[in-house]
Scaffold this active site. Structure first.
Site, PDB file in Angstrom:
ATOM      1  N   SER A   1       1.917 -48.627  44.217  1.00  0.00           N
ATOM      2  CA  SER A   1       0.720 -47.814  44.191  1.00  0.00           C
ATOM      3  C   SER A   1      -0.035 -48.028  42.892  1.00  0.00           C
ATOM      4  CB  SER A   1       1.111 -46.344  44.342  1.00  0.00           C
ATOM      5  OG  SER A   1       0.158 -45.540  43.708  1.00  0.00           O
ATOM      6  N   LYS A   2      -1.345 -48.097  43.050  1.00  0.00           N
ATOM      7  CA  LYS A   2      -2.243 -48.288  41.905  1.00  0.00           C
ATOM      8  C   LYS A   2      -1.993 -47.256  40.829  1.00  0.00           C
ATOM      9  CE  LYS A   2      -6.239 -49.013  44.390  1.00  0.00           C
ATOM     10  NZ  LYS A   2      -7.431 -49.331  44.884  1.00  0.00           N
ATOM     11  N   ARG A   3      -1.589 -46.060  41.276  1.00  0.00           N
ATOM     12  CA  ARG A   3      -1.419 -44.980  40.301  1.00  0.00           C
ATOM     13  C   ARG A   3      -0.251 -45.258  39.360  1.00  0.00           C
ATOM     14  NH1 ARG A   3      -0.179 -40.910  43.689  1.00  0.00           N
ATOM     15  NH2 ARG A   3      -0.820 -42.151  45.464  1.00  0.00           N
TER      16      ARG A   3
END
Ligand code: GLU
Length: 476
Positions: free
Chosen positions: A246-248
């Site tokens: 995930s980008k996060r």
């Protein structure tokens, strides 16, 4: 007829930058092609006009080239083949392998909701399949909107996945899927089959997330009387918490890794290890060795974990052994310079090379040269507080001031000479050489760790060192 030649393709949809998961898929295709002296093709699946942007296509292509994977034939842009996809959809209709479906999106939504309420999986009820020829003609002449649906045959669909082995799907679980939308646009399912056939693709190598598309595509090949290519579905990539990347949590595009100062060879090497095990479990392994060793027998079925620490370590190994002129270019182009208010044009290549050679053993990324080595490019503006607390006091202050005088008179600015003089001075003043060295490091770099401080002093030059020490004494 699929030729004997190995022909593979990477088929990204340009709805974002090149994802590292996509890059890993591309790498396995590329390695397989190179190993078998086949062809590696690139097809940009840009049929979704709303989500695809040509700028993103260009970005993906440049990331592919950055990673050293060039296509062997002109890039195919899927959107240019739409009329061919339609033609094949109409052929399926003509041959009664597909049929008109007149349900409106609202009607389908209603059916979907009912299924949800009854807690049964929704599957299209084939109502349009039973329409008489007369009704169909009537609806068409009324100008009713229609989609084309593929008529899923009875039985099972089976294939031998190169990674997973024999894989079987019961056709009854698969609904009559749409091949042409009511707005006349073909869907992914048919576009991909037509293009793979037209491009004479022999092996479809892609992520596990496409496994459930495969029986539908095989049915289309069979309905069209086309030879079915071989399939290899690669394990998913998870992050360290065993969740989808995930980008996060981590950068997910190849481009971000480029901008963060990862070498393409290192990222390529690292991504290959996500699912592939080289002989003797080697971890730093050249591209040529990977080509030589690549075989699906050594590809894991289970999902792979994206381990940032391992990537950093591999990158540091590649930095250590990289050609210094190559590092020079990367350092000069690094976006980290501007982020740290450093203007590379103010420094000569010769200066950069000296810095690179002294610091490269310590770098995990190219960008770190401007973070950990910022003092090579600008004066420190603060000093490590713990270092000051530990090493700076009223007793040492006058000694350090007189050491600075000695340094000012040092005629021979080389590290052996500076060190010898310092040790001699410490001896005479009854202090440990280390006490002065710690202060020198703090004054010159602002930090408590650095490469050998005498070498750093030589690179920086006497003037800079002298003024930094002055500033340090005034400041503290
Ligand atoms: N365009 C599809 C995607 O980006 C891949 C199609 C395929 O490999 O069959 O996921």
């Amino acid at each position: 007829m699929i030729s004997d030649e190995i022909r593979v393709r990477f088929a990204p949809s340009p709805t974002g930058f090149l994802h590292v998961g996509g890059a890993r898929t591309a790498i396995f295709n590329w390695l397989f092609a190179r190993k078998n002296k086949g062809k590696f093709l690139l097809r940009i699946e840009d049929t979704d006009a709303e989500r695809s942007k040509s700028q993103l296509s260009q970005q993906i292509i440049s990331s592919m080239h950055w990673l050293g994977m060039n296509e062997d034939e002109p890039i195919v842009f899927q959107a240019l083949n739409i009329s061919r996809h339609k033609e094949i959809a109409m052929e399926l209709l003509k041959n009664k392998k597909a049929y008109y479906a007149f349900e409106t999106p609202e009607e389908l939504e209603e059916q979907r909701k009912t299924a949800q309420q009854n807690k049964i999986p929704f599957k299209y009820n084939r109502a349009s399949l039973n329409l008489t020829e007369e009704t169909i003609q009537k609806y068409l002449s009324e100008g009713r909107q229609y989609a084309l649906r593929f008529k899923v045959p009875d039985g099972i669909t089976e294939f031998d996945d190169i990674v997973h082995g024999k894989t079987t799907f019961g056709n009854s679980e698969i609904e009559d899927f749409v091949i042409l939308r009511s707005n006349g646009s073909p869907v992914y399912m048919i576009a991909v089959v037509v293009d793979d056939h037209d491009m004479k693709i022999s092996h479809i190598i892609r992520g596990d997330d496409h496994l459930s598309n495969t029986p539908k595509q095989i049915m289309l090949y069979n309905a069209l009387g086309w030879e079915v290519p071989k399939f290899a579905h690669l394990p998913m990539i998870l992050d360290e918490q065993k969740k989808k990347l995930s980008k996060r949590r981590n950068p997910v595009s190849a481009d971000e890794y480029k901008n963060k100062g990862y070498l393409p060879e290192a990222l390529f090497n690292f991504l290959t290890l996500l699912g592939f095990a080289p002989f003797n479990n080697r971890e730093v392994i050249s591209r040529q060795e990977l080509i030589n060793e690549f075989t699906f027998e050594r590809v894991n079925k289970k999902s792979a974990v994206f381990d940032m620490k391992k990537l950093n370590w591999i990158n540091s190994e590649y930095i250590k052994s990289a050609d210094e002129n190559k590092l020079l270019e990367l350092v000069k182009q690094s976006p980290a310079a501007a982020e740290n208010n450093i203007e590379p044009a103010n420094f000569s290549d010769d200066y950069f090379l000296q810095v690179i050679n002294i610091i490269k053993e310590r770098l995990q990324t190219i960008n770190e040269i401007y973070h950990y080595g910022d003092y090579f490019f600008k004066d420190p503006i603060k000093y490590d507080e713990k270092g000051i607390e530990k090493h700076w006091n009223d007793e040492i202050k006058p000694i350090f001031i007189s050491y600075q005088k000695l340094l000012e008179n040092c005629l021979d600015w080389n590290s052996d000479k500076i060190e010898a003089e310092l040790r001699d001075f410490a001896n005479k003043n009854n202090v440990k050489a280390a006490a002065i060295i710690h202060l020198l490091r703090l004054a010159i770099t602002g930090k408590t760790v650095s490469p050998g401080i005498f070498d750093v002093m030589v690179i920086l030059g006497k003037n800079t060192v002298y003024t930094r020490i002055n500033k340090f004494i005034d400041f503290n």
